[in-house]
Every structure is written in C-alpha cells, then in structure tokens.
Design a protein around this motif. Structure first.
Motif, PDB file in Angstrom:
ATOM      1  N   GLU A   1      -2.522 -12.684  -5.848  1.00 49.95           N
ATOM      2  CA  GLU A   1      -1.763 -12.284  -4.670  1.00 49.95           C
ATOM      3  C   GLU A   1      -1.501 -10.779  -4.619  1.00 49.95           C
ATOM      4  N   GLU A   2      -1.202 -10.181  -5.763  1.00 49.27           N
ATOM      5  CA  GLU A   2      -0.902  -8.747  -5.760  1.00 49.27           C
ATOM      6  C   GLU A   2      -2.128  -7.923  -5.394  1.00 49.27           C
ATOM      7  N   VAL A   3      -3.271  -8.300  -5.923  1.00 47.26           N
ATOM      8  CA  VAL A   3      -4.500  -7.578  -5.607  1.00 47.26           C
ATOM      9  C   VAL A   3      -4.838  -7.730  -4.135  1.00 47.26           C
ATOM     10  N   LYS A   4      -4.724  -8.927  -3.607  1.00 44.42           N
ATOM     11  CA  LYS A   4      -5.015  -9.142  -2.186  1.00 44.42           C
ATOM     12  C   LYS A   4      -4.058  -8.342  -1.302  1.00 44.42           C
ATOM     13  N   LYS A   5      -2.810  -8.257  -1.714  1.00 43.79           N
ATOM     14  CA  LYS A   5      -1.837  -7.483  -0.943  1.00 43.79           C
ATOM     15  C   LYS A   5      -2.243  -6.008  -0.881  1.00 43.79           C
ATOM     16  N   ARG A   6      -2.654  -5.463  -2.008  1.00 45.75           N
ATOM     17  CA  ARG A   6      -3.010  -4.042  -2.036  1.00 45.75           C
ATOM     18  C   ARG A   6      -4.332  -3.786  -1.313  1.00 45.75           C
ATOM     19  N   ILE A   7      -5.251  -4.729  -1.361  1.00 43.10           N
ATOM     20  CA  ILE A   7      -6.493  -4.585  -0.604  1.00 43.10           C
ATOM     21  C   ILE A   7      -6.194  -4.506   0.890  1.00 43.10           C
ATOM     22  N   LEU A   8      -5.309  -5.386   1.352  1.00 42.59           N
ATOM     23  CA  LEU A   8      -4.957  -5.385   2.775  1.00 42.59           C
ATOM     24  C   LEU A   8      -4.267  -4.086   3.174  1.00 42.59           C
ATOM     25  N   LEU A   9      -3.319  -3.621   2.344  1.00 42.92           N
ATOM     26  CA  LEU A   9      -2.622  -2.369   2.647  1.00 42.92           C
ATOM     27  C   LEU A   9      -3.589  -1.192   2.669  1.00 42.92           C
ATOM     28  N   GLY A  10      -4.468  -1.157   1.670  1.00 42.13           N
ATOM     29  CA  GLY A  10      -5.419  -0.059   1.591  1.00 42.13           C
ATOM     30  C   GLY A  10      -6.440  -0.074   2.701  1.00 42.13           C
ATOM     31  N   THR A  11      -6.901  -1.266   3.063  1.00 44.13           N
ATOM     32  CA  THR A  11      -7.871  -1.371   4.156  1.00 44.13           C
ATOM     33  C   THR A  11      -7.257  -0.894   5.463  1.00 44.13           C
ATOM     34  N   TYR A  12      -6.004  -1.252   5.690  1.00 41.41           N
ATOM     35  CA  TYR A  12      -5.334  -0.792   6.908  1.00 41.41           C
ATOM     36  C   TYR A  12      -5.183   0.724   6.910  1.00 41.41           C
ATOM     37  N   ALA A  13      -4.832   1.295   5.762  1.00 37.75           N
ATOM     38  CA  ALA A  13      -4.630   2.751   5.691  1.00 37.75           C
ATOM     39  C   ALA A  13      -5.909   3.518   5.985  1.00 37.75           C
ATOM     40  N   LEU A  14      -7.057   2.875   5.783  1.00 41.66           N
ATOM     41  CA  LEU A  14      -8.333   3.543   6.002  1.00 41.66           C
ATOM     42  C   LEU A  14      -8.938   3.255   7.380  1.00 41.66           C
ATOM     43  N   THR A  15      -8.258   2.453   8.176  1.00 42.84           N
ATOM     44  CA  THR A  15      -8.768   2.177   9.514  1.00 42.84           C
ATOM     45  C   THR A  15      -8.643   3.415  10.396  1.00 42.84           C
ATOM     46  N   ALA A  16      -9.427   3.438  11.461  1.00 43.36           N
ATOM     47  CA  ALA A  16      -9.429   4.598  12.353  1.00 43.36           C
ATOM     48  C   ALA A  16      -8.054   4.867  12.942  1.00 43.36           C
ATOM     49  N   ASP A  17      -7.312   3.803  13.253  1.00 37.96           N
ATOM     50  CA  ASP A  17      -5.996   3.980  13.873  1.00 37.96           C
ATOM     51  C   ASP A  17      -4.947   4.525  12.911  1.00 37.96           C
ATOM     52  N   ALA A  18      -5.092   4.214  11.624  1.00 35.07           N
ATOM     53  CA  ALA A  18      -4.046   4.573  10.650  1.00 35.07           C
ATOM     54  C   ALA A  18      -4.448   5.722   9.732  1.00 35.07           C
ATOM     55  N   PHE A  19      -5.710   6.100   9.722  1.00 35.92           N
ATOM     56  CA  PHE A  19      -6.205   7.066   8.738  1.00 35.92           C
ATOM     57  C   PHE A  19      -5.430   8.382   8.767  1.00 35.92           C
ATOM     58  N   ASP A  20      -5.239   8.953   9.943  1.00 31.70           N
ATOM     59  CA  ASP A  20      -4.549  10.250  10.038  1.00 31.70           C
ATOM     60  C   ASP A  20      -3.079  10.141   9.659  1.00 31.70           C
ATOM     61  N   ASN A  21      -2.431   9.077  10.113  1.00 31.87           N
ATOM     62  CA  ASN A  21      -0.982   8.947   9.918  1.00 31.87           C
ATOM     63  C   ASN A  21      -0.604   8.504   8.509  1.00 31.87           C
ATOM     64  N   TYR A  22      -1.510   7.860   7.805  1.00 31.14           N
ATOM     65  CA  TYR A  22      -1.174   7.349   6.480  1.00 31.14           C
ATOM     66  C   TYR A  22      -1.984   8.031   5.380  1.00 31.14           C
ATOM     67  N   PHE A  23      -3.296   7.820   5.359  1.00 32.91           N
ATOM     68  CA  PHE A  23      -4.082   8.329   4.238  1.00 32.91           C
ATOM     69  C   PHE A  23      -4.083   9.851   4.189  1.00 32.91           C
ATOM     70  N   LEU A  24      -4.364  10.510   5.293  1.00 31.44           N
ATOM     71  CA  LEU A  24      -4.383  11.976   5.277  1.00 31.44           C
ATOM     72  C   LEU A  24      -3.004  12.564   5.008  1.00 31.44           C
ATOM     73  N   GLN A  25      -1.979  11.945   5.570  1.00 31.19           N
ATOM     74  CA  GLN A  25      -0.616  12.416   5.298  1.00 31.19           C
ATOM     75  C   GLN A  25      -0.280  12.271   3.813  1.00 31.19           C
ATOM     76  N   ALA A  26      -0.704  11.159   3.219  1.00 29.04           N
ATOM     77  CA  ALA A  26      -0.459  10.952   1.789  1.00 29.04           C
ATOM     78  C   ALA A  26      -1.178  12.009   0.951  1.00 29.04           C
ATOM     79  N   GLN A  27      -2.380  12.378   1.361  1.00 29.95           N
ATOM     80  CA  GLN A  27      -3.103  13.416   0.634  1.00 29.95           C
ATOM     81  C   GLN A  27      -2.416  14.774   0.777  1.00 29.95           C
ATOM     82  N   ARG A  28      -1.813  15.024   1.929  1.00 32.12           N
ATOM     83  CA  ARG A  28      -1.059  16.269   2.105  1.00 32.12           C
ATOM     84  C   ARG A  28       0.172  16.299   1.198  1.00 32.12           C
ATOM     85  N   VAL A  29       0.855  15.166   1.116  1.00 34.26           N
ATOM     86  CA  VAL A  29       2.009  15.078   0.214  1.00 34.26           C
ATOM     87  C   VAL A  29       1.559  15.290  -1.225  1.00 34.26           C
ATOM     88  N   ARG A  30       0.422  14.734  -1.568  1.00 33.69           N
ATOM     89  CA  ARG A  30      -0.107  14.917  -2.926  1.00 33.69           C
ATOM     90  C   ARG A  30      -0.295  16.391  -3.250  1.00 33.69           C
TER      91      ARG A  30
END
Length: 464
Positions: free
Chosen positions: A325-354
């Motif tokens: 269950e934990e792995v499936k949860k993180r796969i779903l979260l990560g897949t969403y973060a990489l979608t076209a709609d969420a990529f700028d607001n989540y993944f790129l923002q996270a990289q900026r924070v990094r």
C-alpha cells in the motif's frame, strides 16, 4: 535477517575486515542471497551480480552474514511496510519504567533491519540506504551510529533505486570507528555508477576538509577553533521535550572542550519536507515503472495467453498484487506530480525549494561546495559543521493507535541534508532518564565526511 552458511574459506593475507560480520540491506544486490527489497514484487529475485559496495567488502575480507529487513523498496520511516513484517527495536534500556520495558518499539526505517542487527550485536557493521533519513533515524532509535555519506561518494551500482537523486548507501556501526573503517573501504570512485562524484571534486573537498580540521583537531582532545552551528529551524513544535536535555548536554560538552557554538538560520529548511516527498515520490514512480510483470520479477498468471489486447490487465493486476500500500500510494503521488497539469506547481516548485535549501547550507558553511562550485570560500564567519537532534522523538511504539501522517513527520529533521546531498551522521547522545536512546546529528559540507565523523568521535567521548 536471512543468513547464509559459513564456508570457512580463509585468505592467506590479513585484510582490513578479515572475518568481521557485515549485514546488507535487502535492496542491495548480492549473489549468494535473494535481493527482494522486502517486496512481493521481487520475492523470487536472485541477483546475478554483487553490488559494488558488496564486492568491496568481500575483497576486504568481510563476511556477508545476511540480508536485513527494510521498508518495501526503502519507502518508509518506521520499517512497517515489509512483506516480512515490522522490525522490532532490540534496544534494552538499562533504566526504565517497569511497564515500558515490554513495549515493542520501532527500529526506524527504512533501514531498520540493518540498524537492529548492529544494535543486537549480530554483526560488526551493516549497510543500509538513506534517501531522506533512512540511516540516521534507525541509528537514533536503536542507540548506534549511522552515517549518510556525501551524495556520490559511495557507489550506488547494484542498489535497487528508489529516488536516484537522493539515494545513498549508508553505514551502521556500534561506534564511530566501525563506521569509519567501512567508509574508508567503500568511498572509492566507481565508473559504473553514473551518479558518482568525479575524482577531482573528491580530492579538492578532502584537502579543504583536512586543512580546516588541522586548525582545531589535536591529540589533547581540545576543540579550540571548531565552529559548530545550531540551526534554529531544527527545533520545531513537533520536537518531544525529552529530546532537548540530551542535546543541550552534548552542546555544553562540546563548548567545554573549546568549540565555539554559533546560532544559525536555515530558513528554507521549513519547506524541505514537502519538497522532499514531491521529488522522492516523482522519482519513485518513474523507477517503479519497470516492474510491469513482463520483463522480470513477479507477474500475475492470467488466462489471456498472447492476446495483446489483454496485456494491460496483466500489467494492472501484477502491480496491484506485487506492490504494498505504501509503495502504491507514493507511485500515485509521484505520477500526479509529473503530469502536465501539476508539473510546474509541484515538481518544479519542489526543485526550486531544493536549490534554496542547498543555498542556505552553502551560506552557513566555511567550506565551499566543491561538487557544484569550484570557487574557494574565504568566509571566516562560516561554521565547520551543524548540530541538531536526529529525530523529533524516541523510537515510536509499534502497537496502538497511530496517525498515518506521523510516519512522514519523522523525517522532518533529516531530509534537508538529503536534499542538499550533504554528509550527516547520527551518534547517540546521553540517554534519557528512562534509558531510550536519543541521537544527535552532525552535518557537514559536501565531501567533508571525515570531519563529521571526527566531531562524532568527540561526542562519543562525552558519553564515556
């Protein structure tokens, strides 16, 4: 922990680890024992090769005695998510409340099995992996020493990937000297590892670290000249009150030995945990895509035969059954973060924070980041290392009601160093009244692994 039989083979030449027992986390490839990553997906997998770190240990005479339990694919902070069951903390308090001695507590995750093996005296040292704190948390909970090295210093070739930009091979030992011995063997350049730091960066950082250490390290035990930063953001509201006293005693002991204690601020660290889970989940979703039930690993047997139109059903069923269950949860979260709609607001923002987190560390340290910035630092106001609690509390109980979010908060003090790729070591501080261990972490600039271990040795002496 899975064991193998002893073959009794002795080498004619004495080696550094001749005959010493070392345990290996179950997501590090070994030929003699299965590498399952504690997952149903890889329950039948036997690696045809040894990981580089395993080969180096064997060449040094180490006896690989077993594979240690872990959270599935390294995803977890309490070692609860494993097909083998939870790892129970083997630490036995010397002084404890009558009822607390019988409470089963977590060994921490995801490398809890490796930490428990060392704490129980089953081996001289153990290898784990550290993505966001998976070596330092178990070390703190089990009362042992755990090192997350600088990113790229120890080879990841042969390690089952979770998040490639964060994963490090970690080292557990009963004391700092054991960790140092293993580190000296493993910290070599490996051309097969595409994330390995180049030789020039290693040498430049090593020279800068050694020159700085010569200014405060001596045979008399004095720390005169050592500058230790205490980051104010690492004492959050979630920090248990009983953690503070051992940390204060450690700071007082270092100051008494001549070290200068300096308050520092790392403001972006407050956002590090959120950024970490976006980045780690996104990279995990990409890495987990290879487990499709076709090429290798577990697959569901279906009656569809070669009907290609039914292949998607095989893929979906295999992943639904093979992953926890934990792995499936993180796969779903990560897949969403990489979608076209969420990529700028989540993944790129996270990289900026990094990057902001990295910048905060670089401003705090007196030594430059020689991995990404070759310009030498001339800051006389910077610190040599940072010191903070390793965890927000002692080892959590395995039984009883638990908020699902509690496990994610366990990493709040460890993920900033992981995002920045810095070396960090957890070493036991003076124990609490009830005897459960409390760890303190020493964090240094990239490539300054010997420096953080040297300061950890001084902290060890405070406990003697």
């Amino acid at each position: 922990m899975q064991h193998r039989r002893q073959n009794g083979v002795k080498t004619s030449r004495r080696k550094m680890l001749d005959g010493l027992a070392v345990a290996i986390k179950n997501n590090i490839s070994t030929t003699e024992l299965p590498t399952t990553s504690s997952s149903h997906m890889l329950k039948e997998y036997n690696s045809p090769f040894d990981a580089t770190v395993v080969k180096l240990l064997r060449n040094s005479g180490a006896d690989i005695v077993g594979k240690a339990n872990c959270d599935e694919f390294g995803m977890g902070s309490m070692n609860l998510h494993s097909i083998h069951g939870a790892v129970v903390n083997p630490f036995v308090p010397k002084v404890a409340n009558p009822g607390s001695r019988h409470v089963k507590r977590s060994a921490g995750g995801s490398s809890g099995g490796s930490a428990a093996a060392v704490a129980a005296g089953m081996c001289y040292a153990a290898l784990g992996t550290d993505t966001g704190g998976s070596t330092r948390l178990p070390a703190s909970y089990c009362g042992i020493v755990g090192l997350k090295p600088s990113y790229g210093i120890i080879s990841r070739w042969g390690v089952v990937s979770f998040a490639d930009s964060l994963d490090c091979v970690g080292i557990f030992g009963g004391d700092v000297s054991a960790v140092q011995n293993i580190f000296n063997i493993l910290s070599v350049y490996d051309e097969r590892d595409p994330t390995a730091a180049d030789v020039e960066s290693r040498m430049t950082a090593s020279r800068a670290s050694q020159e700085r250490m010569e200014q405060w390290s001596d045979d008399k035990g004095s720390l005169e000249g050592l500058r230790i930063g205490i980051p104010q953001e690492y004492f959050p509201a979630e920090l248990a009150p009983e953690i503070l006293e051992p940390v204060r005693r450690t700071i007082h002991g270092l100051r008494s030995a001549g070290a200068t204690i300096i308050p520092v601020s790392l403001p972006s660290s407050s956002y590090a945990l959120s950024a970490y889970y976006v980045i780690a989940s996104a990279e995990a979703s990409s890495n987990m895509a290879r487990y499709d039930g076709v090429e290798y690993g577990f697959h569901v047997i279906t009656p569809y035969g070669t009907d290609i139109t039914k292949a998607s059903n095989v893929y979906a069923q295999t992943r639904s059954v093979g992953f926890g269950e934990e792995v499936k949860k993180r796969i779903l979260l990560g897949t969403y973060a990489l979608t076209a709609d969420a990529f700028d607001n989540y993944f790129l923002q996270a990289q900026r924070v990094r990057q902001l987190v990295k910048n905060d560390f670089n401003k705090a340290f007196a030594i430059s980041d020689y991995l990404t910035n070759q310009a030498p630092s001339h800051s006389k106001m910077g610190v040599d290392v940072l010191l903070h609690p390793s965890a927000i509390g002692i080892a959590p109980p395995l039984e009883g009601e638990r908020n699902d979010l509690d496990a994610y908060v366990q990493d709040v003090l460890t993920v900033p160093a992981s995002l920045a790729g810095l070396p960090a070591i957890s070493v036991p501080a003076l124990v609490r009244n009830d005897g459960w261990p409390v760890g303190v972490s020493i964090v240094g600039q990239w490539g300054c692994d010997p420096m953080v271990m040297k300061v950890a040795e001084y902290i060890e002496k405070l406990r003697d």
